[in-house]
Motif scaffolding. Sequence first.
Motif, PDB file in Angstrom:
ATOM      1  N   THR A  52      -4.648  -4.060  -3.873  1.00 37.69           N
ATOM      2  CA  THR A  52      -4.350  -3.099  -2.804  1.00 37.69           C
ATOM      3  C   THR A  52      -5.648  -2.687  -2.133  1.00 37.69           C
ATOM      4  O   THR A  52      -6.691  -2.576  -2.789  1.00 37.69           O
ATOM      5  CB  THR A  52      -3.639  -1.857  -3.373  1.00 37.69           C
ATOM      6  OG1 THR A  52      -2.428  -2.270  -4.000  1.00 37.69           O
ATOM      7  CG2 THR A  52      -3.305  -0.864  -2.272  1.00 37.69           C
ATOM      8  N   THR A 269      -1.931  -7.871   4.613  1.00 36.60           N
ATOM      9  CA  THR A 269      -0.909  -7.394   5.540  1.00 36.60           C
ATOM     10  C   THR A 269      -0.881  -5.875   5.493  1.00 36.60           C
ATOM     11  O   THR A 269      -1.382  -5.252   4.541  1.00 36.60           O
ATOM     12  CB  THR A 269       0.477  -7.945   5.174  1.00 36.60           C
ATOM     13  OG1 THR A 269       0.818  -7.518   3.841  1.00 36.60           O
ATOM     14  CG2 THR A 269       0.496  -9.457   5.238  1.00 36.60           C
ATOM     15  N   VAL A 270      -0.304  -5.292   6.515  1.00 42.08           N
ATOM     16  CA  VAL A 270      -0.088  -3.840   6.558  1.00 42.08           C
ATOM     17  C   VAL A 270       1.395  -3.606   6.826  1.00 42.08           C
ATOM     18  O   VAL A 270       2.088  -4.460   7.385  1.00 42.08           O
ATOM     19  CB  VAL A 270      -0.962  -3.167   7.641  1.00 42.08           C
ATOM     20  CG1 VAL A 270      -2.427  -3.266   7.288  1.00 42.08           C
ATOM     21  CG2 VAL A 270      -0.700  -3.777   9.024  1.00 42.08           C
ATOM     22  N   ASP A 271       1.876  -2.451   6.419  1.00 41.42           N
ATOM     23  CA  ASP A 271       3.309  -2.168   6.509  1.00 41.42           C
ATOM     24  C   ASP A 271       3.817  -2.178   7.945  1.00 41.42           C
ATOM     25  O   ASP A 271       4.967  -2.552   8.190  1.00 41.42           O
ATOM     26  CB  ASP A 271       3.614  -0.814   5.852  1.00 41.42           C
ATOM     27  CG  ASP A 271       3.404  -0.848   4.353  1.00 41.42           C
ATOM     28  OD1 ASP A 271       3.455  -1.957   3.782  1.00 41.42           O
ATOM     29  OD2 ASP A 271       3.175   0.213   3.759  1.00 41.42           O
ATOM     30  N   THR A 272       2.979  -1.762   8.888  1.00 42.56           N
ATOM     31  CA  THR A 272       3.446  -1.685  10.264  1.00 42.56           C
ATOM     32  C   THR A 272       3.588  -3.050  10.926  1.00 42.56           C
ATOM     33  O   THR A 272       4.288  -3.203  11.914  1.00 42.56           O
ATOM     34  CB  THR A 272       2.500  -0.785  11.096  1.00 42.56           C
ATOM     35  OG1 THR A 272       3.102  -0.521  12.371  1.00 42.56           O
ATOM     36  CG2 THR A 272       1.158  -1.454  11.291  1.00 42.56           C
ATOM     37  N   PRO A 274       4.519  -6.260   9.089  1.00 41.41           N
ATOM     38  CA  PRO A 274       4.811  -7.000   7.852  1.00 41.41           C
ATOM     39  C   PRO A 274       4.827  -8.514   8.029  1.00 41.41           C
ATOM     40  O   PRO A 274       4.631  -9.248   7.057  1.00 41.41           O
ATOM     41  CB  PRO A 274       6.192  -6.476   7.450  1.00 41.41           C
ATOM     42  CG  PRO A 274       6.799  -5.977   8.733  1.00 41.41           C
ATOM     43  CD  PRO A 274       5.666  -5.453   9.545  1.00 41.41           C
ATOM     44  N   THR A 317      -2.947   1.327   4.697  1.00 41.40           N
ATOM     45  CA  THR A 317      -2.905   0.656   3.399  1.00 41.40           C
ATOM     46  C   THR A 317      -2.680  -0.832   3.606  1.00 41.40           C
ATOM     47  O   THR A 317      -1.866  -1.240   4.437  1.00 41.40           O
ATOM     48  CB  THR A 317      -1.785   1.240   2.533  1.00 41.40           C
ATOM     49  OG1 THR A 317      -2.025   2.635   2.329  1.00 41.40           O
ATOM     50  CG2 THR A 317      -1.730   0.546   1.171  1.00 41.40           C
ATOM     51  N   THR A 318      -3.410  -1.649   2.851  1.00 43.98           N
ATOM     52  CA  THR A 318      -3.290  -3.099   2.976  1.00 43.98           C
ATOM     53  C   THR A 318      -2.836  -3.710   1.653  1.00 43.98           C
ATOM     54  O   THR A 318      -3.137  -3.201   0.577  1.00 43.98           O
ATOM     55  CB  THR A 318      -4.635  -3.731   3.378  1.00 43.98           C
ATOM     56  OG1 THR A 318      -5.627  -3.405   2.397  1.00 43.98           O
ATOM     57  CG2 THR A 318      -5.090  -3.226   4.730  1.00 43.98           C
ATOM     58  N   HIS A 319      -2.100  -4.821   1.771  1.00 43.89           N
ATOM     59  CA  HIS A 319      -1.669  -5.596   0.613  1.00 43.89           C
ATOM     60  C   HIS A 319      -2.478  -6.892   0.648  1.00 43.89           C
ATOM     61  O   HIS A 319      -2.299  -7.722   1.537  1.00 43.89           O
ATOM     62  CB  HIS A 319      -0.174  -5.861   0.689  1.00 43.89           C
ATOM     63  CG  HIS A 319       0.633  -4.612   0.941  1.00 43.89           C
ATOM     64  ND1 HIS A 319       0.879  -3.668  -0.043  1.00 43.89           N
ATOM     65  CD2 HIS A 319       1.200  -4.131   2.079  1.00 43.89           C
ATOM     66  CE1 HIS A 319       1.584  -2.683   0.463  1.00 43.89           C
ATOM     67  NE2 HIS A 319       1.791  -2.935   1.757  1.00 43.89           N
TER      68      HIS A 319
END
Length: 407
Positions: A52, A269-272, A274, A317-319
């Motif tokens: 993360t 990736t970021v949630d905004t 996907p 936040t990044t994955h």
Amino acid sequence: MKKKLLWAIVFAAILLIAGIVGYRKLYPKPEIQVLETGRVERRDIRAVLVETGIIKSQVGAVVKIGARATGRLDKMLVKVGDRVKAGQFIAQIDDRETLKAIEQQKAALKAAQVTLEQIRLTYPQKIAEAQSNLNYARLAYERQKELIKKEYTTQDALDKAENQLRSADAVLKRLKDEFVTQERITRETIKEIEAQLEQHQIRLSYTRIYSTISGIVADVTAQEGETIVAGLQVANLVTVLDPTRLEMWTYIDETDIGRARKGQKVEYTVDTYPDRTFRGTIERIDPQPVVKDNIVYYLATAKVSPEDAMLLKPEMTTHVRIILTEKSGVLTIPNAAIKFEKGRQIAYVAKKGSHSVRKIELKLGIRGEDRTEVISGVSEGTELATKLILPAEMNTGKNRNPHGSRP
């Protein structure tokens, strides 16, 4: 007698058969159930670390622009969201007191310069006159010396001429020394005034606030008419953010940090967004650990490209996937097909819906997120059970599946 014995044997056989049939009906033989299968295929595979991260502004990309001058804020020319350029005039503080001090220093400088000009004009004239007087006194003295030899004058007249010569010489030396001294003092005075004038001009510059970087105004902490008090710390007025200078911080678990290296590629990736994958390269791994929720992490940093920075924002936040190893066209099997038995890596060959399986031992290579490289033990195209139910006698706890499928 023989008939009775024969009937007893037949009756016993019937009872035995009935018992076997009844037992099988009451206790049917457990069957293997293959619920899902996966094929052995050649694919591209890569080993990754899944972590993360968070988007952060680079050092120097967020600048708090403050004021060192104390006074009323006369002008605030920007608001939150405005784009500014480096060197752009954005605010002004009351500068009347400083301007008055500059005016006074300029007047003092002009007076000192006039004094210096006067010294340089008058002293040479005075020195020239003193030089003439000295020359005349020297001639008079020499004449008296000649006259005294012929007794045409008196000793008193000679002494008087000598005193006049000494006096004229002393006056000339005094004027020359005064000229040098007065000129030096006035020059030093001018330097001091110029220094004070420069200091006031610097203070004047403190009243005019300019943006030090190009970017977007992120915060404005003062409004026109408010009084700014500059103390031990600079009073913050405007915060400017350069949105194109971002970096991505990855928190790598202490159990994984041994496999992370500078220069490794990262995907995140970021949630905004996907469906969009952003890419970068690890440029730095900090030696200082970060402890969050009693878990030790190490921070890896990757720069964000200007193109990606147009979409990303600080604190997102990044994955993250850190690419450790990549291989192309290798034989792979689904991770869910891998089981562990007595320290061995095994799999079950079966077809979906079948009631029989064949156990095989595998030699595996790198492990990816969904599939694992297989070096030996199975051939391409083989169907392996990825989800199955084994009979109780076969599933004694020795078969273990750490990949989330049912053993």
